[in-house]
Design an enzyme around this catalytic site. Structure first.
Site: not given
Length: 451
Positions: A108, A138, A210, A212, A229-230, A268
């Site tokens: 991201h 991510d 910032g 990340s 993430a937070i 599957g």
């Protein structure tokens, strides 16, 4: 793509990084040596963390830049205005291969970037490029050509324990290198994102937007997680943050470098969550699990002897409470891996092993068809739907959205040629720089120019 999920009491998940309002006490010793400061550890680890600046072009929200608006009010045309503007954002990354210039960060952070620059701790700035990324976990890999890079050793995240001390290094609010400390609060967190594959490390180390893509580091100076993430009411600091373990990040990076793509495991099966009441109706005494409702022919599940009606209870000795856990567990594994499955059939417990197949992409990205379609998604099963091709998703502010396309639009003609399949669309797009799309939207027929 940065995404947000609204929780009860308006708790918002923001894919920037994670945060804390408390500070863990300093460990008394590391490697049998008394600790009076974390400075030596920080000095060793910090040079491997880079600040990332990303720029991308999005649609301007200024009404005066809208051609129809200006024509209606008799305003002069802006010949050089295309209604676009450049925006910048910041993130972090970790150098994990100094020789080849590979940097781990978040999808991201860089996934929609037109231009990426990284700055090292010594202040030097370098252009970088995306090698590959995986929205589902991510994780992204970028590459920079620079001398004298310093890498961070990758630790074994499977050995992390709740209560371990950690430090987090990143670029909060674009301020530059910042270090905070805390502990591992929990392991194996999932259910944070609706569509992703997750096995997060939770920490209370104080981290802010910032960060990340920054580093979660153990007391040996090894990378054990990529901040991702937070959970926060405001996007700030509440002490609940998550990092992608290096076990996952390393696997994703290796697949990107080895194959140029993610080869995600596939069992599957079609599944649904089952509880004790439903299980009893089928003659099984079990509290929860994943009920198999369908099996693909020649799949890993069929070859392993699984049958419709079986209830999967464990994968690699990890408990499966329902369909989401099974999907997550399998999705984090690589195709070709052999897994152990514990299941119940007719109230008896069994165990089997299955070699996972490969999950194929079920969608085609618009930019793979034409640059002007970036931000749109087409299901591979699209086509032959009411004599057209349905656009399954259009991202907000993407080039496709800026050109007027919407989710659910049905493309019926391209450059006056009828199209019934994605292959038709790709063939035409490969021959022309400009596409005129005839779109059916509800009971209206529209035409859009795509450059």
């Amino acid at each position: 793509m940065i995404s947000k999920i609204h929780f009860f009491y308006h708790v918002i998940l923001i894919f920037f990084s994670y945060s804390s309002i408390s500070t863990a006490a300093l460990p008394q010793s590391i490697n049998n040596q008394t600790v009076t400061s974390l400075a030596p550890l920080v000095e060793e680890a910090s040079p491997a963390v880079v600040n990332i600046r990303v720029s991308q072009t999005i649609a301007s929200r200024n009404s005066f830049d809208n051609e129809a608006f200006r024509r209606f009010f008799g305003l002069p045309n802006r010949e050089n205005s295309d209604g676009m503007r450049e925006v910048a954002s910041a993130g972090s990354g970790v150098i994990v291969d100094a020789k080849r210039g590979y940097i781990l960060t978040n999808h991201h952070v860089v996934g929609d970037a037109d231009k990426i620059q990284i700055s090292l701790m010594d202040g030097t700035v370098h252009d970088a490029e995306i090698v590959g990324s995986d929205p589902a976990t991510d994780i992204a890999v970028i590459k920079v050509s620079a001398d004298n890079l310093i890498e961070m050793s990758i630790g074994d995240s499977t050995k992390v324990r709740v209560g371990d001390f950690v430090i987090a290094i990143g670029n909060p609010f674009g301020l530059g290198h910042t270090v905070t400390s805390g502990i591992i609060s929990a392991l194996g967190r999932s259910g944070i994102s609706r569509d992703g594959y997750e096995d997060f490390i939770q920490t209370d180390a104080s981290i802010n937007p910032g960060n990340s893509g920054g580093a979660l580091v153990n007391m040996n100076g090894e990378l054990i997680g990529i901040n991702s993430a937070i959970i926060s009411r405001s996007g700030g600091n509440v002490g609940i943050g998550f990092a992608v373990p290096t076990e996952i990040a390393g696997s994703i990076m290796k697949q990107i470098l080895d194959f140029g793509e993610i080869r995600r495991g596939l069992l599957g099966v079609n599944i649904q969550t089952i509880d004790a009441v439903a299980a009893e109706a089928l003659g099984n005494d079990v509290e929860s699990g994943a009920l198999i409702t369908g099996i693909q022919a020649n799949s890993a599940a069929e070859l392993a002897g699984l049958k419709v009606g079986d209830i999967i209870l464990e994968v690699n000795d990890k408990k499966i409470d329902g369909a989401p856990q099974l999907r997550n567990q399998i999705g984090l594994l690589r195709s070709g891996e052999t897994i152990k499955i514990g299941y119940m059939r007719d109230n008896d417990l069994y165990s089997t092993r299955a070699e996972l197949g490969q999950k194929k992409n079920q969608f085609l990205l618009g930019e793979e068809i034409h640059p002007g379609l970036k931000g749109s998604t087409f299901l591979l099963t699209s086509g032959a739907v009411n004599n057209g091709i349905e656009i399954s998703e259009v991202q907000e502010n993407s080039p496709a959205a800026q050109r007027g396309l919407r989710t659910g639009d049905l493309i019926t003609q391209v450059n006056r040629t009828p199209v019934d399949s994605l292959e038709d669309l790709q063939n035409i797009a490969s021959r022309f720089d400009i596409l005129f799309l005839n779109i059916r939207r509800g009971d209206r027929v529209l035409m859009f120019q795509i450059r």
